[in-house]
Design a protein around this motif. Structure first.
Motif, PDB file in Angstrom:
ATOM      1  N   PRO A 165       9.720   0.430  17.579  1.00 38.89           N
ATOM      2  CA  PRO A 165      10.067   0.798  16.203  1.00 38.89           C
ATOM      3  C   PRO A 165      10.055   2.319  16.026  1.00 38.89           C
ATOM      4  CG  PRO A 165       8.331  -0.865  16.247  1.00 38.89           C
ATOM      5  CD  PRO A 165       8.507  -0.381  17.653  1.00 38.89           C
ATOM      6  N   GLU A 173       9.031   4.133  13.664  1.00 39.73           N
ATOM      7  CA  GLU A 173       7.757   4.622  13.123  1.00 39.73           C
ATOM      8  C   GLU A 173       6.723   4.819  14.226  1.00 39.73           C
ATOM      9  OE1 GLU A 173       9.685   1.933  10.004  1.00 39.73           O
ATOM     10  OE2 GLU A 173       9.348   1.862  12.156  1.00 39.73           O
ATOM     11  N   MET A 174       6.698   3.904  15.180  1.00 38.50           N
ATOM     12  CA  MET A 174       5.729   4.010  16.270  1.00 38.50           C
ATOM     13  C   MET A 174       6.127   5.108  17.255  1.00 38.50           C
ATOM     14  SD  MET A 174       3.132   2.028  15.829  1.00 38.50           S
ATOM     15  CE  MET A 174       3.239   2.669  14.172  1.00 38.50           C
ATOM     16  N   LEU A 191       5.076   8.370  15.800  1.00 39.05           N
ATOM     17  CA  LEU A 191       3.639   8.562  15.991  1.00 39.05           C
ATOM     18  C   LEU A 191       3.344   8.970  17.435  1.00 39.05           C
ATOM     19  CD1 LEU A 191       0.701   8.445  15.093  1.00 39.05           C
ATOM     20  CD2 LEU A 191       0.763   5.964  15.492  1.00 39.05           C
ATOM     21  N   ARG A 227      -1.664   5.714   9.969  1.00 33.97           N
ATOM     22  CA  ARG A 227      -0.233   5.484  10.182  1.00 33.97           C
ATOM     23  C   ARG A 227       0.023   4.121  10.806  1.00 33.97           C
ATOM     24  NH1 ARG A 227       2.205  10.952  12.614  1.00 33.97           N
ATOM     25  NH2 ARG A 227       4.056   9.643  12.765  1.00 33.97           N
ATOM     26  N   MET A 228      -0.850   3.706  11.719  1.00 32.87           N
ATOM     27  CA  MET A 228      -0.686   2.383  12.325  1.00 32.87           C
ATOM     28  C   MET A 228      -0.928   1.280  11.293  1.00 32.87           C
ATOM     29  SD  MET A 228      -2.263   2.955  16.122  1.00 32.87           S
ATOM     30  CE  MET A 228      -1.624   1.430  16.795  1.00 32.87           C
ATOM     31  N   THR A 252      -0.526   1.537   8.027  1.00 33.56           N
ATOM     32  CA  THR A 252       0.605   1.562   7.101  1.00 33.56           C
ATOM     33  C   THR A 252       1.782   0.796   7.691  1.00 33.56           C
ATOM     34  OG1 THR A 252      -0.101   3.670   6.161  1.00 33.56           O
ATOM     35  CG2 THR A 252       2.215   3.073   5.871  1.00 33.56           C
ATOM     36  N   TYR A 253       2.051   1.041   8.965  1.00 29.71           N
ATOM     37  CA  TYR A 253       3.152   0.333   9.622  1.00 29.71           C
ATOM     38  C   TYR A 253       2.857  -1.166   9.685  1.00 29.71           C
ATOM     39  CZ  TYR A 253       6.489  -1.293  13.019  1.00 29.71           C
ATOM     40  OH  TYR A 253       7.475  -2.009  13.643  1.00 29.71           O
ATOM     41  N   TYR A 254       1.646  -1.523  10.073  1.00 27.41           N
ATOM     42  CA  TYR A 254       1.267  -2.934  10.165  1.00 27.41           C
ATOM     43  C   TYR A 254       1.432  -3.627   8.811  1.00 27.41           C
ATOM     44  CZ  TYR A 254      -1.627  -7.085  10.428  1.00 27.41           C
ATOM     45  OH  TYR A 254      -2.075  -8.374  10.347  1.00 27.41           O
ATOM     46  N   SER A 275       3.295  -2.757   6.361  1.00 30.70           N
ATOM     47  CA  SER A 275       4.702  -2.841   5.979  1.00 30.70           C
ATOM     48  C   SER A 275       5.345  -4.062   6.633  1.00 30.70           C
ATOM     49  CB  SER A 275       5.458  -1.565   6.344  1.00 30.70           C
ATOM     50  OG  SER A 275       5.713  -1.490   7.727  1.00 30.70           O
ATOM     51  N   LEU A 276       4.912  -4.377   7.849  1.00 30.33           N
ATOM     52  CA  LEU A 276       5.419  -5.585   8.516  1.00 30.33           C
ATOM     53  C   LEU A 276       4.878  -6.836   7.842  1.00 30.33           C
ATOM     54  CD1 LEU A 276       5.100  -4.711  12.309  1.00 30.33           C
ATOM     55  CD2 LEU A 276       7.147  -4.641  10.879  1.00 30.33           C
TER      56      LEU A 276
END
Length: 77
Positions: free
Chosen positions: A23, A25-26, A29, A50-51, A53-55, A57-58
């Motif tokens: 992804p 986003e990752m 990072l 950040r991780m 936030t991404y998690y 969002s999923l």
């Protein structure tokens, strides 16, 4: 690539390309963590945030609960 080749690669500002299926986003990072000067890299709390936030969002995009099948839409509203 080995030792000196890796050092030269990094010192030239080059970094690994984004892996397939990674992804954006990752990868962003990862790229931030590869910043040459350690002072400019994100600290662990920033990486964790950040991780998360991404998690999350999923997780918010997760499919509807299993009870929400055809014919049961009213129960899921």
């Amino acid at each position: 690539m080995k030792g000196p080749e890796v050092n030269s690669f990094i010192e030239k500002g080059k970094r690994m390309e984004c892996p397939p299926e990674c992804p954006p986003e990752m990868y962003a990072l990862m790229s931030d963590c590869w910043t040459y000067r350690w002072e400019d890299r994100p600290d662990f709390l920033t990486v964790e945030q950040r991780m998360r936030t991404y998690y999350y969002s999923l997780a918010s995009k997760a499919e509807a609960p299993p009870d929400c099948e055809k014919g049961a839409e009213a129960a899921c509203a």
